[in-house]
Design a protein around this motif. Structure first.
Motif, PDB file in Angstrom:
ATOM      1  N   HIS A  95     -54.239-151.442 -49.418  1.00 39.45           N
ATOM      2  CA  HIS A  95     -55.094-150.304 -49.056  1.00 39.45           C
ATOM      3  C   HIS A  95     -56.486-150.811 -48.676  1.00 39.45           C
ATOM      4  O   HIS A  95     -56.992-151.769 -49.263  1.00 39.45           O
ATOM      5  N   GLU A 167     -53.704-147.173 -41.271  1.00 40.10           N
ATOM      6  CA  GLU A 167     -54.839-146.369 -41.707  1.00 40.10           C
ATOM      7  C   GLU A 167     -56.134-146.938 -41.119  1.00 40.10           C
ATOM      8  O   GLU A 167     -56.709-147.880 -41.678  1.00 40.10           O
ATOM      9  N   GLY A 173     -61.156-140.889 -45.613  1.00 39.23           N
ATOM     10  CA  GLY A 173     -62.124-140.173 -46.440  1.00 39.23           C
ATOM     11  C   GLY A 173     -63.369-139.742 -45.684  1.00 39.23           C
ATOM     12  O   GLY A 173     -64.357-139.337 -46.281  1.00 39.23           O
ATOM     13  N   GLY A 211     -52.353-142.696 -41.850  1.00 39.83           N
ATOM     14  CA  GLY A 211     -53.265-142.244 -42.904  1.00 39.83           C
ATOM     15  C   GLY A 211     -54.698-142.245 -42.430  1.00 39.83           C
ATOM     16  O   GLY A 211     -55.144-143.144 -41.710  1.00 39.83           O
ATOM     17  N   GLY A 235     -57.419-137.628 -49.959  1.00 36.54           N
ATOM     18  CA  GLY A 235     -58.084-136.431 -50.477  1.00 36.54           C
ATOM     19  C   GLY A 235     -57.190-135.200 -50.559  1.00 36.54           C
ATOM     20  O   GLY A 235     -57.132-134.527 -51.597  1.00 36.54           O
TER      21      GLY A 235
HETATM   22  C1  PEP Z   1     -56.142-143.014 -47.983  1.00 35.87           C
HETATM   23  O1  PEP Z   1     -56.997-143.350 -48.774  1.00 35.87           O
HETATM   24  O2  PEP Z   1     -55.078-143.651 -47.904  1.00 35.87           O
HETATM   25  C2  PEP Z   1     -56.421-141.869 -47.125  1.00 35.87           C
HETATM   26  C3  PEP Z   1     -55.689-141.704 -46.070  1.00 35.87           C
HETATM   27  O3  PEP Z   1     -57.454-141.059 -47.521  1.00 35.87           O
HETATM   28  P1  PEP Z   1     -57.914-139.668 -46.833  1.00 35.87           P
HETATM   29  O4  PEP Z   1     -56.653-138.906 -46.546  1.00 35.87           O
HETATM   30  O5  PEP Z   1     -58.762-139.007 -47.854  1.00 35.87           O
HETATM   31  O6  PEP Z   1     -58.650-140.035 -45.601  1.00 35.87           O
END
Ligand code: PEP
Length: 250
Positions: A95, A167, A173, A211, A235
């Protein structure tokens, strides 16, 4: 058909009581036949209660991280064997918060991947470029590098245990989401990159989640893209209603 997956990364949120409440709400709202394979990743201290709470449910419990060593003098760390011993079969690795705040490198992640595979665990392998990479049009090279260094040492058969989560760091976030077109463009590139090394059959089989600020209001258009096989949700996974709406958007 690739597996459709919606995974909730709870990060460092929810104590034991809050964990039980959220899981109980999720069980009720998602029902017995959720639209996708659903995974939740509570914090380490609540994994065992989550397993118990979800014993009669299809929802899978994952860990947010693990150490690469089998055991030893690594104060504060958790091994694959420890996770397996309480019934955890899935772990999130790489992550962006682990990479940014805890210095996890591609090389370290390759070791963690090996440790998880040795224990026959399923890995949700996260990666993605930073804003500066995208601004410099370097995002494809960064993503290819993360995959090559962290993951592309695995054997063909190991892909059965891999779920990818693209991501983009600038979308995590922040409320800033990659457009469905940006997500599709990158997911297609990721699949091509896998095909170049491992062949088309493996590339076609692997689920690639998106993500980064996925919400009830944008999930459907992102999930509609052909190479997006679901989402890793931060979130919005902390609210049962939102997470259920996102799951049903599949
Ligand atoms: C994450 O931390 O993997 C993520 C996708 O966070 P958010 O959905 O809050 O952006």
């Amino acid at each position: 058909m690739r597996k459709k997956i919606v995974a909730g990364n709870w990060k460092m949120n929810n104590n034991l009581t809050e964990t039980r409440t959220l899981l109980s709400e999720l069980k009720t709202k998602l029902g017995t036949t959720p639209q996708a394979k659903v995974i939740v990743a509570p914090t380490f201290t609540n994994l065992q209660s989550a397993i118990e709470e979800l014993s009669s449910s299809e929802i899978i419990v994952a860990a947010q991280n693990m150490h690469q060593a089998k055991n030893g003098a690594y104060t504060g760390e958790i091994s694959a064997n420890m996770l397996k011993s309480i019934g955890i079969e899935t772990v999130i690795l790489g992550h962006s918060e682990r990479r940014a705040y805890f210095g996890e490198t591609d090389e370290l992640l390759a070791e963690k991947v090996n440790a998880a595979l040795e224990h026959q665990m399923t890995i949700i392998f996260c990666f993605g470029e930073e804003l500066k990479d995208r601004k410099n049009s370097n995002h494809f090279a960064v993503v290819a590098g993360q995959l090559t260094k962290g993951l592309f040492h695995i054997k063909d058969a190991d892909w059965d245990n891999i779920v990818l989560a693209y991501e983009p760091v600038w979308a995590i976030g922040t409320g800033e989401t990659a457009s469905p077109e940006q997500a599709q463009e990158m997911h297609e590139f990721i699949r091509e990159t896998i095909a170049d090394t491992y062949g088309q059959a493996i590339a076609d089989k692997v689920s690639i989640l998106y993500g980064g600020s996925v919400k009830p209001g944008n999930a459907e258009e992102i999930f509609a893209k052909p190479d997006v096989d679901g989402g890793l949700i931060g979130g919005a996974s902390l609210d049962a209603e939102s997470f259920t709406t996102i799951t049903n958007a599949i």
